[in-house]
Write a protein that holds these residues in place. Sequence first.
Motif, PDB file in Angstrom:
ATOM      1  N   TRP A   1       0.927  -1.336  -0.076  1.00 53.57           N
ATOM      2  CA  TRP A   1      -0.216  -0.013  -0.195  1.00 53.57           C
ATOM      3  C   TRP A   1       1.020   1.121  -0.198  1.00 53.57           C
ATOM      4  O   TRP A   1       1.797   1.250   0.739  1.00 53.57           O
ATOM      5  CB  TRP A   1      -0.883   0.143   1.154  1.00 53.57           C
ATOM      6  CG  TRP A   1      -2.162  -0.871   1.228  1.00 53.57           C
ATOM      7  CD1 TRP A   1      -2.326  -1.804   0.213  1.00 53.57           C
ATOM      8  CD2 TRP A   1      -2.830  -1.253   2.251  1.00 53.57           C
ATOM      9  NE1 TRP A   1      -3.594  -2.477   0.607  1.00 53.57           N
ATOM     10  CE2 TRP A   1      -3.787  -2.359   1.886  1.00 53.57           C
ATOM     11  CE3 TRP A   1      -3.113  -0.753   3.757  1.00 53.57           C
ATOM     12  CZ2 TRP A   1      -4.708  -2.850   2.825  1.00 53.57           C
ATOM     13  CZ3 TRP A   1      -4.008  -1.528   4.331  1.00 53.57           C
ATOM     14  CH2 TRP A   1      -4.959  -2.338   3.797  1.00 53.57           C
ATOM     15  N   ASP A   2       0.279   2.417  -0.532  1.00 51.50           N
ATOM     16  CA  ASP A   2       1.056   3.594  -0.522  1.00 51.50           C
ATOM     17  C   ASP A   2       1.097   4.282   0.837  1.00 51.50           C
ATOM     18  O   ASP A   2      -0.058   4.593   1.137  1.00 51.50           O
ATOM     19  CB  ASP A   2       0.177   4.430  -1.789  1.00 51.50           C
ATOM     20  CG  ASP A   2       0.973   5.795  -1.649  1.00 51.50           C
ATOM     21  OD1 ASP A   2       1.968   6.093  -0.980  1.00 51.50           O
ATOM     22  OD2 ASP A   2       0.201   6.515  -2.508  1.00 51.50           O
ATOM     23  N   MET A   3       2.348   4.485   1.420  1.00 47.27           N
ATOM     24  CA  MET A   3       2.409   5.040   2.691  1.00 47.27           C
ATOM     25  C   MET A   3       2.111   6.338   2.831  1.00 47.27           C
ATOM     26  O   MET A   3       2.110   6.909   3.839  1.00 47.27           O
ATOM     27  CB  MET A   3       3.665   4.523   3.434  1.00 47.27           C
ATOM     28  CG  MET A   3       3.893   3.041   3.783  1.00 47.27           C
ATOM     29  SD  MET A   3       2.263   2.398   4.574  1.00 47.27           S
ATOM     30  CE  MET A   3       2.316   3.441   6.032  1.00 47.27           C
TER      31      MET A   3
ATOM     32  N   LEU B   1      -7.443   3.875   9.737  1.00 49.73           N
ATOM     33  CA  LEU B   1      -8.459   3.107   8.837  1.00 49.73           C
ATOM     34  C   LEU B   1      -9.146   4.127   7.937  1.00 49.73           C
ATOM     35  O   LEU B   1      -9.526   3.504   6.801  1.00 49.73           O
ATOM     36  CB  LEU B   1      -9.569   2.524  10.053  1.00 49.73           C
ATOM     37  CG  LEU B   1      -9.069   1.473  10.936  1.00 49.73           C
ATOM     38  CD1 LEU B   1     -10.205   1.075  11.714  1.00 49.73           C
ATOM     39  CD2 LEU B   1      -8.475   0.376  10.105  1.00 49.73           C
ATOM     40  N   THR B   2      -9.401   5.298   8.265  1.00 51.86           N
ATOM     41  CA  THR B   2      -9.935   6.210   7.299  1.00 51.86           C
ATOM     42  C   THR B   2      -8.974   6.386   6.108  1.00 51.86           C
ATOM     43  O   THR B   2      -9.278   6.355   4.894  1.00 51.86           O
ATOM     44  CB  THR B   2     -10.137   7.581   8.039  1.00 51.86           C
ATOM     45  OG1 THR B   2     -11.289   7.250   8.869  1.00 51.86           O
ATOM     46  CG2 THR B   2     -10.932   8.645   6.952  1.00 51.86           C
ATOM     47  N   ALA B   3      -7.620   6.469   6.461  1.00 51.67           N
ATOM     48  CA  ALA B   3      -6.623   6.806   5.357  1.00 51.67           C
ATOM     49  C   ALA B   3      -6.602   5.631   4.450  1.00 51.67           C
ATOM     50  O   ALA B   3      -6.370   5.701   3.362  1.00 51.67           O
ATOM     51  CB  ALA B   3      -5.044   7.131   6.014  1.00 51.67           C
ATOM     52  N   TYR B   4      -6.728   4.261   4.931  1.00 54.09           N
ATOM     53  CA  TYR B   4      -6.792   3.266   3.852  1.00 54.09           C
ATOM     54  C   TYR B   4      -8.160   2.684   3.775  1.00 54.09           C
ATOM     55  O   TYR B   4      -8.176   1.409   3.399  1.00 54.09           O
ATOM     56  CB  TYR B   4      -5.691   2.413   4.644  1.00 54.09           C
ATOM     57  CG  TYR B   4      -4.461   2.971   4.540  1.00 54.09           C
ATOM     58  CD1 TYR B   4      -3.458   2.755   3.308  1.00 54.09           C
ATOM     59  CD2 TYR B   4      -3.598   3.497   5.541  1.00 54.09           C
ATOM     60  CE1 TYR B   4      -2.337   3.250   2.814  1.00 54.09           C
ATOM     61  CE2 TYR B   4      -2.449   3.809   5.339  1.00 54.09           C
ATOM     62  CZ  TYR B   4      -2.050   3.818   4.232  1.00 54.09           C
ATOM     63  OH  TYR B   4      -0.628   4.523   3.918  1.00 54.09           O
ATOM     64  N   LYS B   5      -9.142   3.417   3.886  1.00 59.14           N
ATOM     65  CA  LYS B   5     -10.395   2.909   3.690  1.00 59.14           C
ATOM     66  C   LYS B   5     -10.587   2.082   2.337  1.00 59.14           C
ATOM     67  O   LYS B   5     -11.262   1.115   2.394  1.00 59.14           O
ATOM     68  CB  LYS B   5     -11.506   3.994   3.938  1.00 59.14           C
ATOM     69  CG  LYS B   5     -13.019   3.798   3.597  1.00 59.14           C
ATOM     70  CD  LYS B   5     -13.875   4.921   3.733  1.00 59.14           C
ATOM     71  CE  LYS B   5     -15.220   4.823   3.860  1.00 59.14           C
ATOM     72  NZ  LYS B   5     -15.864   3.962   2.727  1.00 59.14           N
TER      73      LYS B   5
END
Length: 178
Positions: free
Chosen positions: A33-35, A57-61
Amino acid sequence: MAVIKVRNTSEVIEGHDNVLTFLEKQGVLYEHWDMSKLPEELKEKFVLSDEEKEGILTAYKDEIEELAERRGYKTWDIVALSDATPNIEELLKKFENVHTHTEDEVRAITAGHGIFIIKGNDEVGYFDVELEPGDVISVPEGNPHFFTLMEDRQVVAVRLFIETEGWVAHPYQDTVSK
């Protein structure tokens, strides 16, 4: 990016494509995933409030929902471990026993480092998968493995489940040394 160390041969596998190819042959899902999506203030934070966990969790929703849809996961959370974690030594001792689960064990590392020790096919034997931020791994249901921290002893990860009850560890006795 993840690094693999094959215990039987001391082979080291590096580079996204090489890691991906090796893990695919062992039936292990690997993605990255894009950090840059993670808020800067959470990149090196290992003691998290509920709000900060929700921020991850929101950043990687989108990534979480896409992976959940593709693989049948229904719930997810955040785990944060460090020397500040109460009973960290007891937790690590529990983690460091080879076991299986009745569903996949999924981790998306967002900070720190972790290592899965996974039993591969008969030719490969046990191998270590050293994970860093952005690495996503899914150890298949029933596959013997264990998880521990690396030298920095800190990790934050998204965990995905079909049912949290399915993630109960079942001890695995192996005649082959890990």
